[in-house]
Design an enzyme around this catalytic site. Sequence first.
Site, PDB file in Angstrom:
ATOM      1  N   ASP A 124      -2.103  23.832  -8.013  1.00  0.00           N
ATOM      2  CA  ASP A 124      -2.473  22.864  -9.041  1.00  0.00           C
ATOM      3  C   ASP A 124      -1.792  23.311 -10.333  1.00  0.00           C
ATOM      4  O   ASP A 124      -2.162  24.311 -10.940  1.00  0.00           O
ATOM      5  CB  ASP A 124      -3.988  22.837  -9.205  1.00  0.00           C
ATOM      6  CG  ASP A 124      -4.454  21.838 -10.270  1.00  0.00           C
ATOM      7  OD1 ASP A 124      -3.628  21.383 -11.086  1.00  0.00           O
ATOM      8  OD2 ASP A 124      -5.663  21.542 -10.292  1.00  0.00           O
TER       9      ASP A 124
ATOM     10  N   LYS B  90      -3.597  13.598 -16.730  1.00  0.00           N
ATOM     11  CA  LYS B  90      -3.489  14.478 -17.879  1.00  0.00           C
ATOM     12  C   LYS B  90      -2.094  14.400 -18.506  1.00  0.00           C
ATOM     13  O   LYS B  90      -1.689  13.349 -18.984  1.00  0.00           O
ATOM     14  CB  LYS B  90      -3.852  15.904 -17.454  1.00  0.00           C
ATOM     15  CG  LYS B  90      -5.141  16.015 -16.625  1.00  0.00           C
ATOM     16  CD  LYS B  90      -6.358  15.451 -17.316  1.00  0.00           C
ATOM     17  CE  LYS B  90      -7.669  15.847 -16.639  1.00  0.00           C
ATOM     18  NZ  LYS B  90      -7.873  15.276 -15.294  1.00  0.00           N
TER      19      LYS B  90
ATOM     20  N   ARG C 173       0.814  -1.215   0.000  1.00  0.00           N
ATOM     21  CA  ARG C 173       0.000   0.000   0.000  1.00  0.00           C
ATOM     22  C   ARG C 173       0.847   1.264   0.000  1.00  0.00           C
ATOM     23  O   ARG C 173       0.468   2.275  -0.565  1.00  0.00           O
ATOM     24  CB  ARG C 173      -0.954  -0.003   1.197  1.00  0.00           C
ATOM     25  CG  ARG C 173      -1.964   1.149   1.149  1.00  0.00           C
ATOM     26  CD  ARG C 173      -3.043   1.025   2.213  1.00  0.00           C
ATOM     27  NE  ARG C 173      -2.515   1.226   3.545  1.00  0.00           N
ATOM     28  CZ  ARG C 173      -2.592   0.333   4.533  1.00  0.00           C
ATOM     29  NH1 ARG C 173      -3.153  -0.845   4.316  1.00  0.00           N
ATOM     30  NH2 ARG C 173      -2.093   0.598   5.727  1.00  0.00           N
TER      31      ARG C 173
ATOM     32  N   TYR D  10     -10.785  24.055 -11.389  1.00  0.00           N
ATOM     33  CA  TYR D  10     -11.381  22.783 -11.789  1.00  0.00           C
ATOM     34  C   TYR D  10     -12.693  22.563 -11.040  1.00  0.00           C
ATOM     35  O   TYR D  10     -12.734  22.607  -9.811  1.00  0.00           O
ATOM     36  CB  TYR D  10     -10.396  21.647 -11.519  1.00  0.00           C
ATOM     37  CG  TYR D  10     -11.025  20.278 -11.673  1.00  0.00           C
ATOM     38  CD1 TYR D  10     -11.635  19.895 -12.864  1.00  0.00           C
ATOM     39  CD2 TYR D  10     -11.039  19.390 -10.608  1.00  0.00           C
ATOM     40  CE1 TYR D  10     -12.233  18.662 -12.996  1.00  0.00           C
ATOM     41  CE2 TYR D  10     -11.629  18.150 -10.732  1.00  0.00           C
ATOM     42  CZ  TYR D  10     -12.230  17.791 -11.936  1.00  0.00           C
ATOM     43  OH  TYR D  10     -12.830  16.562 -12.051  1.00  0.00           O
TER      44      TYR D  10
END
Length: 376
Positions: free
Chosen positions: A169, A194, A46, A97
């Site tokens: 961002d 992206k 993990r 966004y």
Amino acid sequence: MPRTVATRALGVGRPPSTALTPSIDMSTTYARDPDNGYSSGHVYGRKDNATVQQAERQIAELEHARDALLFGSGMAAAVAVFTALPPTHIVAPRDMYWGLRVWLQSAHRHGHEVSFVDMSRLDEVRSSLRPGRTGLVWIETPSNPLWTVTDIAAVSDLAHRAGAMVCADSTVATPVLTNPLLFGVDIVMHSATKYLNGHSDVVAGALASADRSELWLRIKDTRDQQGAVLGSFDAWLLTRGLRTLDLRVKEQSRSAAWIAERLLGHPAVSAVLYPGLPDHPGHAIAKRQMPGGFGGMLSLRLRDGAAAAIAAAAQVQLWRRATSFGGIESLIEHRASIEGEGSPCPDDLLRLSVGLEDPNDLYRDLADSLDLLTRT
């Protein structure tokens, strides 16, 4: 140390063998040593997967960061920042966004208060800050889908003077065009779905930090406790995409700039939104903090409104009508339809993600569609 993005993207995370392509670590758990220790440094998949850690090292190197973390999506990465914060006041951009804006609108569930401001106006940012109370300023530049430009260094300075951390961002700019940490940001975020991946086959998010601050350590704990991790195969695909990041982003930026210039003055278009255009309100700032180019994203506003925008998107042949951006294929989207009721996105706006097709072909396809509007 190599200085160019292209060299750094290829030079980090090389496999220890003679293989040129990194292998995939698919293991979910690792064996203890006879003395009950873990000399390999890996305990459980993990948080210890070697393939994930390799991609994290690549991103940290590209962002000039001390550390990086991968998540199962861009939203998972962004939300991890906010949920790791103790209850505080957050300053965020009005133009950002949509998915994250919606989440922030109900951030009171986590004890946060959020002020949405025009990040392009420093006086508005300054007046929104509450020294001793504001814990985080969130920047998105260029912002999606209006491509508003924020002065990263100036906003970071204002935030730090008020005692707040800054997270940016930088999904649209990518490390090829901007390194927010070098402008004073504390943490940079990417929807790695992206440009970082670039092939429309991975959903992932990334955070990179200038330092191992108290907030950063809480974010790491949050990811571990909530299990918002990226799978090893997706991390391997992301590593593959990062190796061509510099080439892709520079070519997409050149094509987007050329297409934006060609569309100026088209009778069906009321505005071309692109930071690389000299008349863009944030052009001077973008030129200073995006020295490698202005990105592969632009938007068009059409004179005849939403119906014309939807019709234009329906008539193109090369552009794919799909959401998301940053892949090798060019996409077109009537963004207001995706964001839905309450969206601040103008309903006459088309968002364009320029891919790697020939820009002449892309322009001609779009111009043909727009020409039909002027003849009907």
